[in-house]
Design a protein around this motif. Structure first.
Motif, PDB file in Angstrom:
ATOM      1  N   ASN A  73       9.691  10.623   8.547  1.00 49.61           N
ATOM      2  CA  ASN A  73       8.557  10.633   7.630  1.00 49.61           C
ATOM      3  C   ASN A  73       7.890  12.002   7.665  1.00 49.61           C
ATOM      4  OD1 ASN A  73       8.101   7.886   6.326  1.00 49.61           O
ATOM      5  ND2 ASN A  73       8.422   7.286   8.462  1.00 49.61           N
ATOM      6  N   ILE A  74       6.802  12.163   6.933  1.00 47.19           N
ATOM      7  CA  ILE A  74       6.228  13.501   6.752  1.00 47.19           C
ATOM      8  C   ILE A  74       4.811  13.624   7.320  1.00 47.19           C
ATOM      9  CG2 ILE A  74       7.635  14.078   4.745  1.00 47.19           C
ATOM     10  CD1 ILE A  74       5.359  13.252   2.931  1.00 47.19           C
TER      11      ILE A  74
ATOM     12  N   PHE B 135      -4.324   5.088   7.607  1.00 45.67           N
ATOM     13  CA  PHE B 135      -4.529   3.760   7.038  1.00 45.67           C
ATOM     14  C   PHE B 135      -3.769   2.715   7.851  1.00 45.67           C
ATOM     15  CE2 PHE B 135      -3.461   0.225   4.317  1.00 45.67           C
ATOM     16  CZ  PHE B 135      -4.601   0.004   3.556  1.00 45.67           C
ATOM     17  N   LEU B 136      -2.487   2.979   8.114  1.00 45.16           N
ATOM     18  CA  LEU B 136      -1.636   2.024   8.826  1.00 45.16           C
ATOM     19  C   LEU B 136      -2.138   1.760  10.239  1.00 45.16           C
ATOM     20  CD1 LEU B 136       0.997   0.361   9.111  1.00 45.16           C
ATOM     21  CD2 LEU B 136       2.140   2.499   9.772  1.00 45.16           C
ATOM     22  N   GLU B 137      -2.565   2.805  10.932  1.00 50.19           N
ATOM     23  CA  GLU B 137      -2.975   2.648  12.325  1.00 50.19           C
ATOM     24  C   GLU B 137      -4.162   1.707  12.483  1.00 50.19           C
ATOM     25  OE1 GLU B 137      -5.182   4.414  16.041  1.00 50.19           O
ATOM     26  OE2 GLU B 137      -5.795   4.393  13.944  1.00 50.19           O
TER      27      GLU B 137
ATOM     28  N   LEU C  65       8.431   8.237   3.410  1.00 51.86           N
ATOM     29  CA  LEU C  65       7.566   9.341   2.961  1.00 51.86           C
ATOM     30  C   LEU C  65       6.112   9.139   3.384  1.00 51.86           C
ATOM     31  CD1 LEU C  65       8.968   9.915  -0.657  1.00 51.86           C
ATOM     32  CD2 LEU C  65       9.509  11.198   1.429  1.00 51.86           C
ATOM     33  N   ILE C  66       5.907   8.576   4.563  1.00 50.32           N
ATOM     34  CA  ILE C  66       4.556   8.348   5.075  1.00 50.32           C
ATOM     35  C   ILE C  66       3.926   9.676   5.472  1.00 50.32           C
ATOM     36  CG2 ILE C  66       3.210   7.281   6.922  1.00 50.32           C
ATOM     37  CD1 ILE C  66       5.274   5.064   7.009  1.00 50.32           C
ATOM     38  N   ASP C  67       2.740   9.972   4.926  1.00 53.21           N
ATOM     39  CA  ASP C  67       2.035  11.201   5.267  1.00 53.21           C
ATOM     40  C   ASP C  67       0.866  10.890   6.194  1.00 53.21           C
ATOM     41  OD1 ASP C  67       0.042  10.165   3.634  1.00 53.21           O
ATOM     42  OD2 ASP C  67       0.464  11.509   1.954  1.00 53.21           O
TER      43      ASP C  67
ATOM     44  N   VAL D 270       0.852  -1.196   0.000  1.00 44.86           N
ATOM     45  CA  VAL D 270       0.000   0.000   0.000  1.00 44.86           C
ATOM     46  C   VAL D 270       0.884   1.241   0.000  1.00 44.86           C
ATOM     47  CG1 VAL D 270      -1.788   1.296   1.197  1.00 44.86           C
ATOM     48  CG2 VAL D 270      -1.831  -1.215   1.236  1.00 44.86           C
ATOM     49  N   ASN D 271       0.663   2.095  -0.983  1.00 47.26           N
ATOM     50  CA  ASN D 271       1.417   3.341  -1.131  1.00 47.26           C
ATOM     51  C   ASN D 271       2.921   3.083  -1.048  1.00 47.26           C
ATOM     52  OD1 ASN D 271      -1.100   4.470  -1.380  1.00 47.26           O
ATOM     53  ND2 ASN D 271      -1.089   5.501   0.594  1.00 47.26           N
ATOM     54  N   THR D 272       3.618   3.834  -0.227  1.00 40.78           N
ATOM     55  CA  THR D 272       5.079   3.648  -0.119  1.00 40.78           C
ATOM     56  C   THR D 272       5.459   2.745   1.044  1.00 40.78           C
ATOM     57  OG1 THR D 272       5.245   5.651   1.242  1.00 40.78           O
ATOM     58  CG2 THR D 272       5.511   5.917  -1.136  1.00 40.78           C
ATOM     59  N   MET D 273       4.476   2.077   1.632  1.00 39.67           N
ATOM     60  CA  MET D 273       4.738   1.275   2.835  1.00 39.67           C
ATOM     61  C   MET D 273       5.045  -0.184   2.538  1.00 39.67           C
ATOM     62  SD  MET D 273       1.839   2.879   5.417  1.00 39.67           S
ATOM     63  CE  MET D 273       0.479   2.797   4.214  1.00 39.67           C
ATOM     64  N   GLY D 274       4.894  -0.603   1.278  1.00 38.02           N
ATOM     65  CA  GLY D 274       5.145  -1.992   0.930  1.00 38.02           C
ATOM     66  C   GLY D 274       6.624  -2.314   0.852  1.00 38.02           C
ATOM     67  N   LYS D 275       6.926  -3.582   0.870  1.00 36.00           N
ATOM     68  CA  LYS D 275       8.319  -4.012   0.737  1.00 36.00           C
ATOM     69  C   LYS D 275       8.828  -3.665  -0.653  1.00 36.00           C
ATOM     70  CE  LYS D 275       8.715  -7.731   4.110  1.00 36.00           C
ATOM     71  NZ  LYS D 275       9.856  -7.078   4.784  1.00 36.00           N
ATOM     72  N   GLY D 276      10.024  -3.112  -0.702  1.00 40.76           N
ATOM     73  CA  GLY D 276      10.612  -2.719  -1.980  1.00 40.76           C
ATOM     74  C   GLY D 276      12.066  -3.111  -2.063  1.00 40.76           C
ATOM     75  N   ARG D 277      12.835  -2.261  -2.721  1.00 42.55           N
ATOM     76  CA  ARG D 277      14.254  -2.566  -2.919  1.00 42.55           C
ATOM     77  C   ARG D 277      15.098  -2.320  -1.679  1.00 42.55           C
ATOM     78  NH1 ARG D 277      15.113   0.356  -8.855  1.00 42.55           N
ATOM     79  NH2 ARG D 277      13.591  -0.925  -9.991  1.00 42.55           N
TER      80      ARG D 277
END
Length: 261
Positions: A237-238, A218-220, A210-212, A178-185
């Motif tokens: 984060n932001i 959403f995460l909470e 970059l969590i806004d 979800v958004n920038t919270m998923g596993k990436g590189r």
């Protein structure tokens, strides 16, 4: 708007540049462009400046709606919840809502829904909070989606909360990113949301992601619902106003958090 022959809308379903039904007339109420035929199932009120009461009455006056765009009218979350409740099961006839192909979601035809990139985002408006509320109702029926990105869409805290609760309440949900919270590189950062259901997320490292505010709302919902995280890192984060309030609520209510950064 006047009454006349069917009109086409560029880039919309049923018109040149749309998705499906090329060359077919688009029977719609269109207060942005064109004319309106006597019978229609498509309602385009993009930037119409109509009052919420007028929009509400107009939408409910139609027996069947397959296309609905209410963006750019300063509608709030209360309007969205009131409208979809009043529509009852009629909202399930929608093919497109506020720029999103909701039928594809209902029919499990998509694994990735990116609403913030060039192709998925309207230049003037995002899906807005009303669009997020409608989208949430269709996500309850989905079992194919794995990636969701709703950033830059003005979903606000109520829209982010609705999206989270719809996914959490769907036992067939397959969403991982979800958004920038998923596993990436970046090794060690990001989370697989599907692991929440298995209580497998003990360490949650989301630093520099970059969590806004909308992201953290959403995460909470996930953090509190499953309450399995023991170490949480949301540094650099932001998020600030609503995000900080949600973080404080999580800290107060969690029973398992040991370390916070």
């Amino acid at each position: 708007p006047g009454y006349g022959p069917p009109t086409y809308s560029m880039g919309q379903p049923g018109g040149p540049g749309g998705h499906g039904g090329y060359g077919q007339p688009a029977y719609e109420l269109n207060l942005s462009f064109g004319e309106t035929p006597m019978a229609f199932e498509r309602v385009n009120l993009l930037g119409s400046s109509l009052s919420p009461h007028a929009i509400f009455s107009l939408v409910l006056s139609l027996q069947t709606i397959t296309y609905l765009d209410l963006r750019g009218n300063n509608l709030d979350a209360n309007f969205g919840w009131k409208l979809i409740k009043a529509m009852k099961k009629k909202y399930l006839n929608l093919v497109h809502c506020n720029g999103v192909n909701v039928q594809a979601i209902k029919d499990n035809q998509v694994t990735t829904l990116r609403l913030s990139n060039f192709e998925g985002h309207c230049g003037l408006y995002g899906i807005e909070v009303v669009g997020a509320i409608f989208l949430a109702h269709f996500l309850r029926l989905n079992s194919s989606l794995e990636t969701l990105c709703f950033r830059r869409n003005d979903v606000q805290k109520d829209g982010a909360k609705a999206l989270a609760q719809s996914l959490i309440g769907n036992p067939n949900c397959k969403v991982k990113r979800v958004n920038t919270m998923g596993k990436g590189r970046r090794k060690g950062r990001g989370i697989d949301f599907s692991q929440f259901r298995l209580n497998n997320i003990k360490i949650c490292n989301l630093s520099d992601c970059l969590i806004d505010d909308d992201d953290f709302v959403f995460l909470e919902e996930w953090l509190l619902r499953f309450d399995c995280v023991e170490e949480l890192d949301v540094s650099n984060n932001i998020f600030h106003h609503e995000g900080l309030r949600k973080l404080a609520r999580f800290i107060i209510q969690t029973k398992n958090l040991v370390k916070l950064n």
